[in-house]
Design a protein around this motif. Structure first.
Motif, PDB file in Angstrom:
ATOM      1  N   MET A 149     -49.457  75.738 -35.147  1.00 22.63           N
ATOM      2  CA  MET A 149     -50.156  76.992 -35.360  1.00 22.63           C
ATOM      3  C   MET A 149     -51.658  76.724 -35.236  1.00 22.63           C
ATOM      4  O   MET A 149     -52.182  75.802 -35.841  1.00 22.63           O
ATOM      5  CB  MET A 149     -49.814  77.536 -36.752  1.00 22.63           C
ATOM      6  N   PHE A 150     -52.325  77.557 -34.452  1.00 27.34           N
ATOM      7  CA  PHE A 150     -53.766  77.430 -34.258  1.00 27.34           C
ATOM      8  C   PHE A 150     -54.447  78.649 -34.866  1.00 27.34           C
ATOM      9  O   PHE A 150     -54.113  79.778 -34.525  1.00 27.34           O
ATOM     10  CB  PHE A 150     -54.094  77.327 -32.765  1.00 27.34           C
ATOM     11  N   ILE A 151     -55.374  78.419 -35.776  1.00 25.40           N
ATOM     12  CA  ILE A 151     -56.097  79.502 -36.447  1.00 25.40           C
ATOM     13  C   ILE A 151     -57.541  79.458 -35.974  1.00 25.40           C
ATOM     14  O   ILE A 151     -58.216  78.442 -36.135  1.00 25.40           O
ATOM     15  CB  ILE A 151     -56.032  79.360 -37.980  1.00 25.40           C
ATOM     16  N   GLN A 152     -57.989  80.549 -35.397  1.00 23.48           N
ATOM     17  CA  GLN A 152     -59.381  80.642 -34.966  1.00 23.48           C
ATOM     18  C   GLN A 152     -60.241  81.135 -36.118  1.00 23.48           C
ATOM     19  O   GLN A 152     -59.758  81.861 -36.994  1.00 23.48           O
ATOM     20  CB  GLN A 152     -59.524  81.627 -33.804  1.00 23.48           C
ATOM     21  N   THR A 153     -61.515  80.761 -36.080  1.00 25.66           N
ATOM     22  CA  THR A 153     -62.462  81.309 -37.048  1.00 25.66           C
ATOM     23  C   THR A 153     -63.593  81.964 -36.282  1.00 25.66           C
ATOM     24  O   THR A 153     -63.931  81.541 -35.171  1.00 25.66           O
ATOM     25  CB  THR A 153     -63.051  80.217 -37.980  1.00 25.66           C
ATOM     26  N   PRO A 168     -55.092  84.105 -37.527  1.00 22.59           N
ATOM     27  CA  PRO A 168     -53.941  83.203 -37.433  1.00 22.59           C
ATOM     28  C   PRO A 168     -53.101  83.384 -36.166  1.00 22.59           C
ATOM     29  O   PRO A 168     -52.117  82.668 -35.982  1.00 22.59           O
ATOM     30  CB  PRO A 168     -53.127  83.552 -38.683  1.00 22.59           C
ATOM     31  N   GLY A 169     -53.470  84.322 -35.303  1.00 26.22           N
ATOM     32  CA  GLY A 169     -52.712  84.513 -34.072  1.00 26.22           C
ATOM     33  C   GLY A 169     -51.415  85.264 -34.273  1.00 26.22           C
ATOM     34  O   GLY A 169     -50.519  85.197 -33.429  1.00 26.22           O
ATOM     35  N   ARG A 170     -51.313  85.963 -35.378  1.00 26.28           N
ATOM     36  CA  ARG A 170     -50.125  86.778 -35.662  1.00 26.28           C
ATOM     37  C   ARG A 170     -50.517  87.927 -36.580  1.00 26.28           C
ATOM     38  O   ARG A 170     -51.608  87.935 -37.142  1.00 26.28           O
ATOM     39  CB  ARG A 170     -49.021  85.940 -36.293  1.00 26.28           C
ATOM     40  N   GLU A 171     -49.608  88.853 -36.743  1.00 24.05           N
ATOM     41  CA  GLU A 171     -49.868  89.999 -37.615  1.00 24.05           C
ATOM     42  C   GLU A 171     -50.024  89.533 -39.058  1.00 24.05           C
ATOM     43  O   GLU A 171     -49.258  88.698 -39.538  1.00 24.05           O
ATOM     44  CB  GLU A 171     -48.692  90.972 -37.513  1.00 24.05           C
ATOM     45  N   VAL A 172     -51.038  90.067 -39.725  1.00 19.87           N
ATOM     46  CA  VAL A 172     -51.223  89.793 -41.146  1.00 19.87           C
ATOM     47  C   VAL A 172     -50.669  90.973 -41.938  1.00 19.87           C
ATOM     48  O   VAL A 172     -49.780  90.814 -42.755  1.00 19.87           O
ATOM     49  CB  VAL A 172     -52.715  89.525 -41.485  1.00 19.87           C
ATOM     50  N   PHE A 187     -56.059  89.587 -39.110  1.00 18.51           N
ATOM     51  CA  PHE A 187     -57.051  88.616 -39.581  1.00 18.51           C
ATOM     52  C   PHE A 187     -57.131  88.593 -41.100  1.00 18.51           C
ATOM     53  O   PHE A 187     -56.673  89.505 -41.782  1.00 18.51           O
ATOM     54  CB  PHE A 187     -58.438  88.917 -38.998  1.00 18.51           C
ATOM     55  N   VAL A 188     -57.719  87.512 -41.600  1.00 15.74           N
ATOM     56  CA  VAL A 188     -58.019  87.349 -43.018  1.00 15.74           C
ATOM     57  C   VAL A 188     -59.507  87.031 -43.086  1.00 15.74           C
ATOM     58  O   VAL A 188     -59.982  86.148 -42.366  1.00 15.74           O
ATOM     59  CB  VAL A 188     -57.211  86.178 -43.631  1.00 15.74           C
ATOM     60  N   THR A 189     -60.258  87.753 -43.893  1.00 12.97           N
ATOM     61  CA  THR A 189     -61.645  87.364 -44.108  1.00 12.97           C
ATOM     62  C   THR A 189     -61.750  86.796 -45.515  1.00 12.97           C
ATOM     63  O   THR A 189     -61.094  87.262 -46.450  1.00 12.97           O
ATOM     64  CB  THR A 189     -62.659  88.515 -43.922  1.00 12.97           C
ATOM     65  N   MET A 239     -52.407  78.374 -43.030  1.00 12.53           N
ATOM     66  CA  MET A 239     -51.337  77.774 -42.229  1.00 12.53           C
ATOM     67  C   MET A 239     -50.078  77.571 -43.069  1.00 12.53           C
ATOM     68  O   MET A 239     -48.969  77.908 -42.628  1.00 12.53           O
ATOM     69  CB  MET A 239     -51.802  76.443 -41.640  1.00 12.53           C
ATOM     70  N   ASP A 240     -50.235  77.052 -44.275  1.00 14.04           N
ATOM     71  CA  ASP A 240     -49.077  76.836 -45.154  1.00 14.04           C
ATOM     72  C   ASP A 240     -48.349  78.147 -45.423  1.00 14.04           C
ATOM     73  O   ASP A 240     -47.119  78.197 -45.420  1.00 14.04           O
ATOM     74  CB  ASP A 240     -49.502  76.210 -46.482  1.00 14.04           C
ATOM     75  N   HIS A 241     -49.111  79.207 -45.655  1.00 13.60           N
ATOM     76  CA  HIS A 241     -48.472  80.489 -45.947  1.00 13.60           C
ATOM     77  C   HIS A 241     -47.634  80.976 -44.761  1.00 13.60           C
ATOM     78  O   HIS A 241     -46.468  81.338 -44.925  1.00 13.60           O
ATOM     79  CB  HIS A 241     -49.499  81.553 -46.319  1.00 13.60           C
TER      80      HIS A 241
END
Length: 189
Positions: A1-5, A18-22, A60-62, A83-85
């Motif tokens: 899993m690749f998470i952009q900031t 996170p590249g997926r729906e939150v 996204f998550v801010t 990522m763990d979540h």
């Protein structure tokens, strides 16, 4: 899993993608660890020393930090928690009803039409632009006697140095242009 900031206009807030729906619908703002208990992810993020606010958007998550902490020290544990979540498969909220919304006021007649126009503009033109910066703007209420629209600034927008300029120069001008009954826009607390 690749998470952009991504940086946001608020230097105390970073946007994590996170590249997926939150959240499938709406958004959710957590102002403290007590509110975060409704979500395992939000609670995990508040466990990172220096995290003072968490916001979930559609994809996204801010995360807001205390000014005394530096992003280089916070990014790794925040990325690990996100990522763990998502790799664990846990639900975002412990109780499905937690994601539900706001704005319980009922408007009638001409006022209902004005409120519908305001909400439509917010949903189609304003909120997508604000989401790019890791925030959200939600309708709070409309006062038909004064023409004042009250809005909630959330996510990266909450506490951002440029949020009042965004609210006045951008949002207020657009609403006043398309909905002549609007005289002013204010931030709800």
């Amino acid at each position: 899993m690749f998470i952009q900031t991504e940086a946001t206009p608020n230097p105390e807030v970073l946007k994590f993608l996170p590249g997926r729906e939150v959240m499938a619908e709406g958004s959710r703002d957590f102002r403290d660890a007590e509110e975060a208990k409704a979500s395992a992810l939000a609670a995990d993020l508040f466990d990172v020393e220096g995290v003072v606010r968490v916001f979930f958007g559609p994809d996204f998550v801010t995360v807001g930090k205390h000014p005394g902490h530096d992003w280089p020290h916070l990014k790794a544990p925040i990325l690990a928690a996100i990522m763990d979540h998502f790799t664990s498969g846990r639900p975002l909220f412990e109780d499905a009803g937690e994601a539900a919304g706001h704005d319980g006021e009922v408007y009638e007649g001409e006022t209902a039409q004005i409120v519908a126009e305001i909400k439509d503009l917010l949903d189609t033109r304003i909120r997508p632009a604000v989401a790019q910066d890791g925030g959200d703007i939600l309708f709070n209420r409309f006062e038909p006697d004064t023409g004042v629209v009250w809005l909630h600034m959330r996510g990266a927008c909450s506490g951002c140095p440029s949020s009042s300029a965004t609210l006045k120069a951008g949002v207020e001008n657009m609403l006043k242009h398309y909905v002549p009954e609007v005289t002013r826009v204010e931030q709800a607390l």
